[in-house]
Scaffold this motif. Structure first.
Motif, PDB file in Angstrom:
ATOM      1  N   UNK A 181     -29.874 -11.082  -7.019  1.00 33.50           N
ATOM      2  CA  UNK A 181     -29.190 -10.295  -8.039  1.00 33.50           C
ATOM      3  C   UNK A 181     -29.660 -10.787  -9.400  1.00 33.50           C
ATOM      4  N   UNK A 182     -30.249  -9.892 -10.160  1.00 33.04           N
ATOM      5  CA  UNK A 182     -30.787 -10.268 -11.471  1.00 33.04           C
ATOM      6  C   UNK A 182     -30.295  -9.301 -12.525  1.00 33.04           C
ATOM      7  N   UNK A 205     -16.742  -7.285  -3.538  1.00 32.29           N
ATOM      8  CA  UNK A 205     -17.923  -8.126  -3.417  1.00 32.29           C
ATOM      9  C   UNK A 205     -17.660  -9.457  -4.079  1.00 32.29           C
ATOM     10  N   UNK A 206     -18.305  -9.694  -5.223  1.00 36.07           N
ATOM     11  CA  UNK A 206     -18.123 -10.967  -5.903  1.00 36.07           C
ATOM     12  C   UNK A 206     -18.274 -10.776  -7.406  1.00 36.07           C
ATOM     13  N   UNK A 207     -17.890 -11.808  -8.155  1.00 34.11           N
ATOM     14  CA  UNK A 207     -17.986 -11.781  -9.607  1.00 34.11           C
ATOM     15  C   UNK A 207     -18.738 -13.020 -10.063  1.00 34.11           C
ATOM     16  N   UNK A 208     -19.530 -12.859 -11.116  1.00 35.71           N
ATOM     17  CA  UNK A 208     -20.315 -13.968 -11.653  1.00 35.71           C
ATOM     18  C   UNK A 208     -20.092 -14.081 -13.152  1.00 35.71           C
ATOM     19  N   UNK A 209     -20.288 -15.278 -13.687  1.00 31.64           N
ATOM     20  CA  UNK A 209     -20.220 -15.473 -15.126  1.00 31.64           C
ATOM     21  C   UNK A 209     -21.419 -16.287 -15.575  1.00 31.64           C
ATOM     22  N   UNK A 210     -21.670 -16.254 -16.881  1.00 30.68           N
ATOM     23  CA  UNK A 210     -22.945 -16.787 -17.357  1.00 30.68           C
ATOM     24  C   UNK A 210     -22.841 -17.316 -18.782  1.00 30.68           C
ATOM     25  N   UNK A 238     -21.349  -5.651  -5.891  1.00 30.88           N
ATOM     26  CA  UNK A 238     -21.215  -5.502  -4.446  1.00 30.88           C
ATOM     27  C   UNK A 238     -22.257  -6.409  -3.804  1.00 30.88           C
ATOM     28  N   UNK A 239     -22.041  -6.732  -2.535  1.00 29.35           N
ATOM     29  CA  UNK A 239     -23.023  -7.575  -1.855  1.00 29.35           C
ATOM     30  C   UNK A 239     -24.347  -6.846  -1.660  1.00 29.35           C
ATOM     31  N   UNK A 240     -24.317  -5.528  -1.790  1.00 28.86           N
ATOM     32  CA  UNK A 240     -25.561  -4.774  -1.693  1.00 28.86           C
ATOM     33  C   UNK A 240     -26.395  -4.823  -2.950  1.00 28.86           C
ATOM     34  N   UNK A 241     -25.841  -5.400  -4.016  1.00 25.50           N
ATOM     35  CA  UNK A 241     -26.608  -5.537  -5.252  1.00 25.50           C
ATOM     36  C   UNK A 241     -26.221  -4.570  -6.342  1.00 25.50           C
ATOM     37  N   UNK A 242     -25.216  -3.706  -6.088  1.00 26.18           N
ATOM     38  CA  UNK A 242     -24.800  -2.757  -7.119  1.00 26.18           C
ATOM     39  C   UNK A 242     -23.896  -3.451  -8.130  1.00 26.18           C
ATOM     40  N   UNK A 243     -24.126  -3.153  -9.410  1.00 25.67           N
ATOM     41  CA  UNK A 243     -23.261  -3.655 -10.463  1.00 25.67           C
ATOM     42  C   UNK A 243     -22.059  -2.728 -10.549  1.00 25.67           C
ATOM     43  N   UNK A 244     -20.870  -3.259 -10.337  1.00 25.39           N
ATOM     44  CA  UNK A 244     -19.655  -2.444 -10.353  1.00 25.39           C
ATOM     45  C   UNK A 244     -19.182  -2.255 -11.787  1.00 25.39           C
ATOM     46  N   UNK A 287     -20.919   0.535 -27.154  1.00 28.96           N
ATOM     47  CA  UNK A 287     -21.030   1.985 -27.212  1.00 28.96           C
ATOM     48  C   UNK A 287     -19.721   2.632 -26.788  1.00 28.96           C
ATOM     49  N   UNK A 288     -19.059   2.065 -25.779  1.00 30.88           N
ATOM     50  CA  UNK A 288     -17.757   2.570 -25.352  1.00 30.88           C
ATOM     51  C   UNK A 288     -17.042   1.471 -24.592  1.00 30.88           C
ATOM     52  N   UNK A 289     -15.717   1.611 -24.501  1.00 26.21           N
ATOM     53  CA  UNK A 289     -14.919   0.600 -23.814  1.00 26.21           C
ATOM     54  C   UNK A 289     -15.323   0.495 -22.359  1.00 26.21           C
ATOM     55  N   UNK A 290     -15.380  -0.750 -21.868  1.00 22.83           N
ATOM     56  CA  UNK A 290     -15.672  -0.973 -20.462  1.00 22.83           C
ATOM     57  C   UNK A 290     -17.140  -1.022 -20.128  1.00 22.83           C
ATOM     58  N   UNK A 291     -18.008  -0.691 -21.095  1.00 25.21           N
ATOM     59  CA  UNK A 291     -19.449  -0.723 -20.864  1.00 25.21           C
ATOM     60  C   UNK A 291     -20.006  -1.962 -21.554  1.00 25.21           C
ATOM     61  N   UNK A 292     -20.917  -2.684 -20.905  1.00 24.63           N
ATOM     62  CA  UNK A 292     -21.447  -3.908 -21.515  1.00 24.63           C
ATOM     63  C   UNK A 292     -21.998  -3.645 -22.915  1.00 24.63           C
ATOM     64  N   UNK A 293     -21.768  -4.558 -23.843  1.00 27.70           N
ATOM     65  CA  UNK A 293     -22.276  -4.360 -25.195  1.00 27.70           C
ATOM     66  C   UNK A 293     -23.797  -4.455 -25.242  1.00 27.70           C
TER      67      UNK A 293
END
Length: 816
Positions: A181-182, A198-203, A212-218, A396-402
């Motif tokens: 996952x990149x 699936x899982x959550x990551x922080x950085x 998701x474990x399939x690689x989709x960004x939720x 750009x909008x709420x809930x979407x990564x800046x």
């Protein structure tokens, strides 16, 4: 209920780097003081005490996990790792100085540990490997990461996740990589399982990503202003995070629901208990427990002492953004509500500069410290491996990564703007607005000045103020604000010194990373862009549904409990309709959006009309704000002509439209008028039919307001309403009478406005659209109208010399 301090556990003498909280009565903490501590309590009513101090090594202990009870260890095992490079396993039922098991194999610091219910252990190390241990013996070497493995997670006995400073996450089946996952832009620091997803990551890139474990960004959670070190998941499925910005944040439905500020430099670790309590470990060596249950809250005196401790902290100015002390507002600025949880406002209190953070749960400002070294400092920001004078976070909008907008003062702002638009696949028609944003924010962002308000280069929207935070104010603005959502990220660090000034940005002491990393797109010379016609309306659809819902029902409860106002409270059928409306909005504004099976109808609009008619002015704003979202996201509920007419009538009545416009207007009325205008702007969105009496009804009401009685944000909202109507006329020409009303309203703004270029620009583009539409499909303008328009556009550049104003006036002149 909000989370509040429940207990403070003080025994460590240095940073608490890791935590494990497997039961409601057991906490394991690991510290740089070379120990790990087992904290236990005999009953839920008792206090936690340090039952066992584990001498886990001679150097820093940086990781800890727990193995459930076995026949040989009735209380389970504590597993620790650290700079000694060994993993020590201690039985908690018969603890002793020497570990029961010692696992050897890593060659550098063991910085991450996790264990399964069956006793399988996974470890991560600076030696770039992860290792899986079964029955306290090495089972697999997980090799493949190019840098330190900072995070590990055992999914089950044979599947594992690892996160690395190489910015990637790997999924392993035994010792084989089955997915990578990149998406993160910096070191991955934490991992946690999210049930049913699936899982959550922080950085270190300050972002939190759910996968998701399939690689989709939720979805992505954005809000931390620095490195995010640790994650945990509550029994409810809500996510908890902790990081370098001194905060623990609680995330519900993709939104930051609460920010818990700590009196420490770093919150290194966070963990959650089965009962929903949150445990944090900090750089001040203290373990703290926070609870949502009032029964487990600390005493009032302890809560006050904690708040005072937070308030007394000295904050480096680079932690909260550059400050020009002379331009800061005074304590009176704290009477204006914040815009979202975690927003920071700085004020001048005598000779001190104080930082206050908005607590959206308790609807109050909380002092989080005194700002020291409050002067502009020259320092660079890293973005994609290169240094920039500024790196703005752009929502750009709420809930979407800046999106990141990097800029150097030595480069052409048009080149930077075009690079930003092209790299994010955004239309080049917004070029001038992005340039204007860059020029404004690099001319010297003075926190607390009352200068020009930042505007959204895509929608033209001014700062969004959700629910109570929508209260307009004449008080100075409070800190750098994101031009899209109004968020106070403080990630852009404007400087007044030369670009070559030495860097003083905070660096991660372990990975060496700065806050921003990764390759800007090559700059391309900006082409000239024609502006007219502009066919896309600008809507106000930013949503904090949870906060809005909470405020509306809080007001309803207050009305219910007063004899004099109990008759105003919502009836059962209205409560049901409002609940359905909020449920619909929660789904449609989720990330990603969910499409409800049942749409809303005129019955829901009727409920809002009835409440608006009854409620006192000071408590109407969340109802009007709800109307704003329903008009924006569910226009079909307003399709019936009589429904729309009745709704508009109730809306203007709620804004006390026919009451004399004697200045100063009351704060509740100012708020209601602003939200009314934004609601009306949403009513004129793409696809809205502009035939019928409701359009004339709206124009007639808008013509009644003295323009000079509106404040800046209200003027921008009014101009947006008219601009949106002009966009619709490009597809559906208005009849002569409403077209002339629209022209008169637009010209009134252009002829009356003397200071706010944003209101002028929106009205000017609206005027251009109307002229363009009349040229294309009629009805034609009469000579007197052409003369007034010509006179207006000739005068405007003298008062507003911006390039975008000159461009549009020239285009209108050519059309005439």
């Amino acid at each position: 209920m909000p989370y509040k301090l429940s207990a403070t556990l003080s025994s460590h003498t240095s940073d608490v780097r890791a935590l494990s909280t497997p039961t409601n009565d057991l906490i394991l903490s690991a510290s740089r003081d070379t120990t790990a501590i087992s904290w236990q309590r005999p009953s839920p009513e008792a206090q936690f005490k340090p039952e066992t101090v584990l001498r886990a090594g001679s150097r820093y202990v940086n990781s800890v996990t727990y193995i459930p009870p076995t026949p040989d260890a009735s209380k389970g095992y504590a597993v620790t790792g650290g700079q000694d490079t060994v993993i020590n396993v201690f039985s908690l039922s018969s603890p002793k100085d020497d570990p029961d098991f010692t696992l050897l194999g890593h060659t550098e610091n063991v910085c991450a540990l996790h264990a399964t219910a069956g006793g399988t252990i996974i470890s991560g190390s600076w030696d770039r490997t992860a290792k899986v241990w079964k029955n306290f013996s090495l089972a697999y070497d997980l090799k493949g990461h190019e840098q330190s493995v900072w995070a590990v997670l055992a999914i089950d006995e044979d599947q594992f996740l690892t996160g690395s400073a190489d910015k990637s996450i790997k999924l392993w089946q035994q010792h084989k990589t089955i997915n990578t996952f990149e998406r993160h832009k910096d070191a991955v620091r934490g991992l946690a399982l999210v049930p049913d997803i699936g899982f959550v990551s922080c950085s270190n890139d300050s972002e939190i990503i759910v996968w998701t474990f399939g690689g989709d960004l939720v979805y992505t959670l954005s809000g931390h202003t620095s490195f995010v070190y640790s994650l945990s998941v509550l029994p409810s499925g809500d996510i908890v995070s902790a990081g370098e910005d001194r905060s623990v944040r609680v995330w519900k439905d993709g939104e930051c629901a609460q920010t818990i500020v700590h009196p420490a430099i770093s919150v290194w670790a966070v963990s959650t208990m089965p009962n929903g309590d949150i445990v944090s470990g900090c750089s001040d060596g203290i373990v703290r427990i926070f609870s949502e249950s009032e029964a487990r809250w600390a005493s009032e005196s302890s809560l006050k002492a904690y708040d005072d401790q937070v308030a007394s902290q000295a904050l480096p100015s680079q932690q909260v953004g550059d400050v020009k002390k002379s331009d800061l507002p005074g304590p009176e600025a704290l009477t204006t509500p914040g815009k979202k949880s975690g927003e920071v406002k700085m004020i001048k209190n005598g000779d001190l500069v104080e930082a206050h953070q908005w607590d959206s749960v308790n609807f109050t400002w909380q002092k989080i410290g005194d700002v020291v070294d409050a002067v502009g400092q020259g320092r660079k920001q890293l973005y994609q491996g290169k240094e920039y004078d500024y790196v703005f976070d752009v929502d750009i909008q709420d809930g979407v990564p800046p999106l990141k907008l990097p800029y150097n003062v030595s480069e052409n702002p048009y080149s930077a703007a075009q690079r930003f638009l092209e790299s994010n696949d955004l239309p080049l028609t917004y070029l001038d607005e992005v340039v204007r944003f860059i020029e404004k924010n690099t001319a010297g962002v003075n926190i607390g000045t009352g200068g020009e308000e930042y505007v959204d280069p895509y929608t033209g929207a001014s700062r969004y103020r959700s629910s109570a935070s929508s209260v307009p104010t004449s008080a100075p603005a409070s800190g750098y604000m994101d031009p899209y959502t109004g968020a106070s990220r403080y990630t852009a660090t404007p400087q007044t010194s030369a670009p070559s000034a030495p860097s003083s940005a905070y660096m991660d002491p372990f990975t060496g990373a700065s806050r921003y990393t990764g390759t800007p797109q090559p700059a391309v010379p900006a082409p000239a862009a024609k502006i007219l016609p502009v066919s896309k309306p600008a809507t106000f659809k930013q949503a904090n549904v949870t906060a809005m819902q909470g405020k509306l029902f809080q007001f309803n409860e207050a009305l219910q409990h007063e004899i004099s106002t109990s008759s105003f409270a919502m009836y059962p059928d209205e409560i049901s309709a409002i609940d359905e409306a909020f449920n619909y909005l929660s789904q449609i504004t989720a990330t990603p959006p969910r499409h409800p099976s049942n749409s809303l109808s005129s019955a829901h609009v009727d409920a809002i009309i009835q409440i608006l008619d009854r409620w006192p002015p000071s408590q109407r704003f969340p109802v009007i704000d709800l109307s704003r979202l329903l008009v924006g996201f569910c226009p079909d509920a307003f399709n019936a002509q009589d429904v729309k007419n009745r709704f508009l009538e109730a809306l203007f009545k709620a804004g006390e439209w026919t009451t004399p416009w004697t200045l100063p207007l009351s704060k509740p009325r100012e708020t209601n008028i602003l939200l009314l205008l934004r609601t009306l702007a949403n009513a004129f969105q793409e696809g809205t039919p502009i035939d019928g009496t409701w359009v004339a009804q709206a124009f007639e009401a808008l013509s009644q307001v003295p323009y000079t009685s509106l404040n800046k944000t209200q003027r921008v909202a009014l101009a947006t309403v008219l601009f949106n109507v002009s966009c619709l006329t490009l597809r559906t020409p208005l009849e002569v009478a409403p077209r002339n009303q629209l022209l008169a309203l637009l010209l009134r703004i252009l002829e009356s406005e003397s200071a706010d270029s944003e209101a002028v620009y929106r009205a000017l583009v609206g005027l251009g659209n109307v002229v363009y539409a009349t040229k294309a499909s009629g009805p034609t303008l009469v000579a007197s109208q052409i003369g007034e328009i010509s006179q207006c556009i000739q005068a405007l550049p003298n008062s507003f010399s911006e390039e975008r104003v000159r461009t549009v006036t020239a285009e209108i002149g050519a059309l005439l």
